[in-house]
Design an enzyme around this catalytic site. Structure first.
Site, short mmCIF file in Angstrom:
data_model
loop_
_atom_site.label_atom_id
_atom_site.label_comp_id
_atom_site.label_asym_id
_atom_site.label_seq_id
_atom_site.Cartn_x
_atom_site.Cartn_y
_atom_site.Cartn_z
CG ASN A 156 5.38 -0.77 2.64
OD1 ASN A 156 6.16 -1.69 2.88
ND2 ASN A 156 5.00 0.12 3.56
CE LYS A 196 2.07 -1.38 5.20
NZ LYS A 196 0.94 -0.85 5.96
CG HIS A 231 5.24 3.25 6.81
ND1 HIS A 231 4.35 2.83 7.78
CD2 HIS A 231 4.63 3.05 5.62
CE1 HIS A 231 3.25 2.39 7.18
NE2 HIS A 231 3.40 2.51 5.87
CD GLU A 252 2.56 -0.16 9.06
OE1 GLU A 252 3.48 -0.75 8.46
OE2 GLU A 252 1.38 -0.14 8.65
N GLY A 309 -4.55 0.07 6.21
CA GLY A 309 -5.02 -1.27 6.57
C GLY A 309 -6.45 -1.31 7.10
CB SER A 341 -7.44 1.61 2.49
OG SER A 341 -7.29 1.12 3.80
P1 13P Z 1 -2.52 -0.52 3.07
O1 13P Z 1 -2.53 -0.30 1.58
O2 13P Z 1 -2.47 -1.94 3.48
O3 13P Z 1 -3.58 0.29 3.75
O4 13P Z 1 -1.10 0.08 3.61
C1 13P Z 1 -0.74 1.36 3.22
C2 13P Z 1 0.66 1.59 3.61
O5 13P Z 1 0.99 1.68 4.78
C3 13P Z 1 1.66 1.67 2.52
O6 13P Z 1 2.88 2.14 2.99
#
Ligand code: 13P
Length: 243
Positions: free
Chosen positions: A8, A10, A91, A93, A164, A203
């Protein structure tokens, strides 16, 4: 079934990154399936870079409608038209920053399935919910309301507090949650739930991937930050158990 390692990206990445990244990830040994989910503008160029390869392409969101006056939105059919086969939906977010509720997610999942995309539906608890001992109940409720009848696709368990942050749940907490998700899926979907993958996300890094990917009911990983570096994504994929 091989595990799925999904990237992902993002809101990161640019056109100039694609060629080198695609070249690097195509050196993967191939015992895990790879899926790259870049931002919308990079979908079509990525589709060209990955054409004819086993690496799949996905998006990070879609609108629930097939078309219409929805400024700034993108439909599932448009994603499929650009070469995507998967779409991440719900997600945290999107839920946190765009106010998406379970019902909105369910409508998007239906739209994705209608467009013959494979939805990857994200669920996960906040730190407060985990501290209050409500994580499993909360995730079960989210699942119940985020999946439309007849759901077919992939689930991703992403604890919000692990995204994150460099923190991950304990192996026993991941096992307990993935087992709870499986049983909730069986309650909702019956026998159709058996073959659905449940990814872990939050993470995931080369250094912890092996300990997460070997756990029962973990069908792969949804990787954020580490997926931006091809070598790190490859290192994570190499931790997937061989089937
Ligand atoms: P990280 O791997 O940066 O923690 O993000 C996880 C995530 O939100 C994947 O969709």
């Amino acid at each position: 079934m091989p595990q799925l390692i999904a990237a992902n990206w993002k809101m990161f990445g640019k056109l100039a990154d694609i060629r080198a990244y695609a070249t690097d990830i195509l050196t993967a040994s191939g015992h895990a399936e790879l899926l790259i989910c870049p931002p919308f503008p990079l979908l079509e160029p990525f589709a060209q870079a990955l054409a004819g390869t086993p690496v799949a392409l996905g998006a990070q969101d879609c609108h629930a409608a097939a078309s219409g006056a929805h400024t700034g939105d993108v439909s599932a059919t448009m994603l499929a038209d650009c070469g995507a086969t998967h779409v991440i939906l719900g997600h945290s977010e999107r839920r946190q920053h765009h106010g998406e509720r379970d019902a909105d997610v369910a409508a998007k999942v239906s739209a994705a399935m209608a467009a013959k995309l494979i939805p990857i539906v994200c669920v996960g608890e906040s730190e407060a919910e985990r501290d209050a001992g409500q994580a499993i109940q909360m995730v079960r409720d989210q699942l119940l309301h985020s999946l439309p009848a007849g759901f077919s696709g992939i689930l991703a368990y992403e604890p919000i507090w692990a995204i994150g942050t460099g923190r991950t749940p304990s192996p026993s907490d991941v096992v307990a949650m993935h087992a709870a998700i499986r049983s909730a899926l069986v309650e909702q979907l019956g026998g159709a739930a058996a073959g659905l993958r449940i990814l872990y996300g939050g993470s995931v890094k080369p250094g912890n991937a092996a300990s997460l990917l070997r756990l029962p009911e973990v069908g792969g990983a949804l990787v954020g930050g580490a997926s931006l570096v091809a070598a790190d994504l490859l290192a994570i994929a190499e931790c997937a158990p061989r089937v």
